[in-house]
Design an enzyme around this catalytic site. Structure first.
Site, PDB file in Angstrom:
ATOM      1  N   LYS A 193       0.827  -1.127   0.242  1.00  0.00           N
ATOM      2  CA  LYS A 193       0.086   0.068  -0.349  1.00  0.00           C
ATOM      3  C   LYS A 193       0.452   1.078  -0.015  1.00  0.00           C
ATOM      4  O   LYS A 193       0.660   2.671  -0.775  1.00  0.00           O
ATOM      5  CB  LYS A 193      -0.591  -0.340   1.063  1.00  0.00           C
ATOM      6  CG  LYS A 193      -0.378   0.227   2.711  1.00  0.00           C
ATOM      7  CD  LYS A 193      -0.813  -0.031   3.937  1.00  0.00           C
ATOM      8  CE  LYS A 193      -0.783   0.082   4.855  1.00  0.00           C
ATOM      9  NZ  LYS A 193       0.380   1.025   5.370  1.00  0.00           N
ATOM     10  N   THR A 194       1.518   0.829   0.695  1.00  0.00           N
ATOM     11  CA  THR A 194       2.381   2.840   0.401  1.00  0.00           C
ATOM     12  C   THR A 194       2.871   2.913  -0.607  1.00  0.00           C
ATOM     13  O   THR A 194       3.039   4.265  -1.273  1.00  0.00           O
ATOM     14  CB  THR A 194       3.987   2.414   1.574  1.00  0.00           C
ATOM     15  OG1 THR A 194       3.169   1.589   2.854  1.00  0.00           O
ATOM     16  CG2 THR A 194       4.827   3.405   2.104  1.00  0.00           C
ATOM     17  N   ASP A 224      -3.358   7.390   4.198  1.00  0.00           N
ATOM     18  CA  ASP A 224      -3.400   6.533   4.694  1.00  0.00           C
ATOM     19  C   ASP A 224      -3.628   5.487   6.129  1.00  0.00           C
ATOM     20  O   ASP A 224      -3.906   6.073   7.485  1.00  0.00           O
ATOM     21  CB  ASP A 224      -1.690   6.059   5.102  1.00  0.00           C
ATOM     22  CG  ASP A 224      -0.934   4.168   4.917  1.00  0.00           C
ATOM     23  OD1 ASP A 224      -1.432   3.459   4.230  1.00  0.00           O
ATOM     24  OD2 ASP A 224       0.308   4.779   5.458  1.00  0.00           O
ATOM     25  N   GLU A 225      -3.738   4.164   6.358  1.00  0.00           N
ATOM     26  CA  GLU A 225      -4.395   2.679   7.459  1.00  0.00           C
ATOM     27  C   GLU A 225      -5.605   3.818   7.245  1.00  0.00           C
ATOM     28  O   GLU A 225      -5.842   4.341   8.819  1.00  0.00           O
ATOM     29  CB  GLU A 225      -3.380   3.526   8.853  1.00  0.00           C
ATOM     30  CG  GLU A 225      -2.588   3.372   8.746  1.00  0.00           C
ATOM     31  CD  GLU A 225      -2.032   1.368   8.156  1.00  0.00           C
ATOM     32  OE1 GLU A 225      -3.024   0.677   8.229  1.00  0.00           O
ATOM     33  OE2 GLU A 225      -1.366   0.831   8.594  1.00  0.00           O
ATOM     34  N   GLN A 237      -7.849  -5.016   9.832  1.00  0.00           N
ATOM     35  CA  GLN A 237      -6.903  -4.664  10.499  1.00  0.00           C
ATOM     36  C   GLN A 237      -6.605  -3.838  11.822  1.00  0.00           C
ATOM     37  O   GLN A 237      -5.857  -2.762  12.475  1.00  0.00           O
ATOM     38  CB  GLN A 237      -5.489  -4.305   9.523  1.00  0.00           C
ATOM     39  CG  GLN A 237      -4.664  -5.751   8.708  1.00  0.00           C
ATOM     40  CD  GLN A 237      -3.466  -4.938   7.975  1.00  0.00           C
ATOM     41  OE1 GLN A 237      -2.230  -5.310   8.738  1.00  0.00           O
ATOM     42  NE2 GLN A 237      -3.222  -4.729   7.578  1.00  0.00           N
ATOM     43  N   ARG A 252       1.460 -11.382   9.933  1.00  0.00           N
ATOM     44  CA  ARG A 252       3.294 -10.814  10.303  1.00  0.00           C
ATOM     45  C   ARG A 252       3.705 -12.009   9.640  1.00  0.00           C
ATOM     46  O   ARG A 252       5.140 -10.882  10.319  1.00  0.00           O
ATOM     47  CB  ARG A 252       3.956 -10.795  11.962  1.00  0.00           C
ATOM     48  CG  ARG A 252       2.884  -9.222  12.766  1.00  0.00           C
ATOM     49  CD  ARG A 252       2.453  -8.250  11.579  1.00  0.00           C
ATOM     50  NE  ARG A 252       1.461  -8.272  11.084  1.00  0.00           N
ATOM     51  CZ  ARG A 252       0.753  -6.290  10.328  1.00  0.00           C
ATOM     52  NH1 ARG A 252       1.988  -6.090   8.696  1.00  0.00           N
ATOM     53  NH2 ARG A 252       0.345  -7.647   9.009  1.00  0.00           N
TER      54      ARG A 252
END
Length: 673
Positions: free
Chosen positions: A29-30, A215-216, A246, A607
């Protein structure tokens, strides 16, 4: 652009309206955000100064800024805003002080400052129990995050107790304004209120920010969502990136439903799903997908990977929590040898910090180096809080908390009786403690010796302030530290000269940070006083946002809570305490908030890059008694075919011998090499 997959490329190039990029864990996503910024500047000819990208942590903002810097070179990137929500709010407040009724050099109260002020207000009230100050503080934070003002809180109060809390909230806000101070929640609340009540200011900021990237997004609270809507208006020049699976921060106001609200508030919303995961094996993703499918979804997605199926996930049931910790420690030792990898390739994740204690002891016993996420913040160190107290008082003489911190650091022989008399006088006169020091009327209630000490401190601080504003502020700060012989104070109070020297080194690091922050100030019209005020405000904010950003890059096993692990990845993950009342947590069971606990487990599973081992204890001590545990309900939601169970019944001798042979072969191969 050639490095992007088709869905990522679509997300970058879509500029015809509001866009939601539903980005699964590890889906890049970044890259989408940073390349979209470059696309807007280089292909759409949008000036960088009219683009803003916001996220939640300094670490994420730094990473984003560094990536954009590699894509957009030279002057083309000038004026671009890449920051946290709270830094954006701070910039708005700084530039709109007159509209908000604040003066230059306002103070940002951290949680400790806010708690002290609330306790003082509750003591004055007399009928409120100060032992509940943290609960009141949490409620006020929720009110502010929800954009509920004191009048509304009072109207909505369902009991006399809630009414009392609402009145404390009202007095707290008035006290902050009187101190020329804001708290962390105000950094979003105040700009939002300003935009609501002043259309001229809102239109000016809409002209300034013509494209917004967030973002997020699943972590936004009500006030953050409101400020996004206000800045965008009807333009639709918005891209948000988020993952409802998330969203794990409901306890601090995050609202995953903000993703769903986007569809209502922006009917033309275009949704793009990033489902290819670049982190984990296909089996890990399969297990994660099956778990999270038990939560309701407005947007469905299924993560996939082309990194191969990978090893089965292991689930180990140990006799006790001590045996569980011992097993994890010895596993890390053997797996490190078998796989020929580093200690830093391993992470141990848990629901609550208390679970780390036994793991720590076992790792120490086996001489395994480790790092616990969330060590002492730079700004939480006593020496830094001392010097920051002086600096806060220099830029805001009404900051009574800062005054009380520094007045006897180092000792000035000013007793508590003198300070109490000063506080009474300042309260009656409705002025700050520092301003009260220089008033003639103070001599009627403070003994001569104490009065002389107070006036001596006040006169000296005014000289330092004048030096800061008329000359080189950094040189004036260094001179101030020499005046009070702060280094000598540290030597007197430290356990050794080496410790004192280290603490003084921290102080000089702080001073250097102020210098570099002033040099980076983008407000070209600001004078020395404004630049110093801004630098100190930014450092206070950096402390609030940056406490969990420290990284230990040495070769150590990483220990952290599931919350702290979000955004990170590790080749080999141990997820411990897979038991009812641990994961899901007892409070969540009682509050019927299982969905967030499931999302937290999903975060833990995703993770892992190569292997995931989950463990639980058959018995666990509580209040000195050994109790039987119940395996986590989430284990029943995982596909049995992808799990290898151990400790749940009969041992499979053939499988056990096979594992022994593999381990011995790996160890033998290592020595042969």
């Amino acid at each position: 652009m050639n490095k992007l997959n088709p869905r990522q490329s679509e997300a970058v190039k879509y500029i015809d309206g509001p866009c939601l990029v539903l980005a699964g864990a590890g889906s890049g996503k970044t890259s989408v955000i940073t390349r979209k910024i470059a696309y807007l500047v280089q292909e759409c000819n949008m000036p960088a100064r009219h683009i803003a990208a916001v996220t939640f942590t300094n670490k994420a903002a730094r990473e984003m800024k560094e990536r954009v810097g590699k894509l957009i070179k030279g002057k083309a990137s000038h004026g671009l805003t890449v920051s946290t929500f709270h830094n954006l709010g701070l910039n708005i407040i700084r530039r709109e002080l007159s509209h908000l009724g604040y003066k230059s050099g306002f103070t940002i109260f951290d949680a400790e400052d806010a708690r002290a002020l609330l306790k003082e207000l509750m003591l004055k009230d007399g009928d409120l129990d100060t032992s509940i100050v943290e609960s009141v503080q949490h409620q006020i934070s929720n009110w502010k995050s929800g954009l509920i003002e004191p009048v509304q809180a009072l109207e909505q109060a369902a009991s006399a107790g809630e009414q009392s809390w609402a009145r404390v909230y009202e007095r707290y806000n008035k006290a902050l304004q009187a101190y020329n101070a804001v708290d962390f929640d105000d950094l979003i609340r105040l700009p939002s209120l300003l935009f609501t009540h002043n259309d001229e200011v809102l239109q000016r900021w809409r002209q300034r920010i013509r494209y917004l990237l967030v973002d997020e997004y699943q972590d936004t609270n009500s006030s953050q969502y409101q400020i996004v809507k206000q800045l965008i208006g009807d333009k639709g020049s918005l891209t948000v990136v988020g993952d409802d699976d998330q969203s794990i921060y409901a306890w601090r106001g995050a609202r995953p439903e903000n993703l769903s609200l986007l569809k209502q508030d922006f009917p033309s919303l275009h949704v793009i799903k990033l489902e290819q995961n670049y982190r984990s094996t296909a089996r890990i993703l399969k297990v994660a997908n099956e778990l999270i499918a038990n939560n309701p979804h407005d947007f469905d997605k299924t993560l996939w990977s082309d990194l191969g199926m990978g090893e089965p996930l292991r689930l180990i049931r140990c006799p006790s929590e001590d045996a569980e910790a011992e097993r994890v420690a010895t596993e890390i030792l053997t797996q490190r040898m078998r796989r020929q990898c580093k200690y830093r390739d391993f992470a141990v994740l848990y629901r609550g910090n208390h679970q780390a204690r036994l793991i720590e002891l076992k790792l120490q016993q086996h001489q395994i180096p480790y790092n616990i996420s969330g060590g002492t913040s730079f700004f939480a160190r006593a020496e830094i809080k001392d010097v920051m107290g002086y600096l806060r008082l220099l830029v805001n003489p009404t900051d009574d908390n800062a005054f009380l911190r520094v007045i006897n650091t180092p000792r000035r022989q000013i007793g508590t009786g003198t300070l109490e008399a000063l506080a009474r006088y300042a309260t009656e006169r409705e002025i700050s403690l520092l301003n009260a020091c220089s008033e003639i009327g103070l001599q009627t209630i403070v003994p001569k010796k104490g009065l002389e000490k107070l006036q001596e401190f006040s006169d000296w601080l005014l000289r330092v302030q004048s030096n800061c504003h008329s000359g080189d502020p950094v040189a004036a700060i260094r001179e101030m530290l020499n005046d009070i012989d702060y280094e000598g104070w540290l030597q007197q109070n430290a356990s050794s000269p080496k410790v004192a020297a280290g603490r003084m080194e921290n102080v000089w690091t702080l001073v250097d940070s102020i210098k570099s922050t002033m040099e980076r100030d983008d407000n070209e019209d600001a004078d020395g006083e404004e630049r110093l005020n801004s630098a100190i405000a930014r450092l206070v904010l950096q402390d609030l946002l940056d406490r969990q950003d420290e990284e230990d890059l040495t070769d150590r096993v990483q220990l952290m809570t599931l919350h702290a692990s979000k955004g990170l990845e590790f080749p080999h993950v141990y997820l411990i305490g897979m038991e009812e009342e641990l994961l899901p947590h007892r409070n969540s069971i009682q509050e019927d908030n299982i969905e967030e606990e499931r999302r937290l487990t999903y975060v833990g599973i995703t993770r892992a890059q190569k292997t995931l081992t989950m463990s639980l204890a058959a018995t666990r001590k509580q209040f000195g008694e050994k109790n039987q545990t119940t395996p986590s309900r989430f284990l029943d939601e995982l596909p049995e075919v992808d799990l290898e169970r151990e400790g749940f019944g009969e041992v499979n001798p053939e499988q056990l011998e096979k594992k022994k042979a593999v381990t011995m072969s790996s160890i033998k191969g290592m020595f042969d090499d």
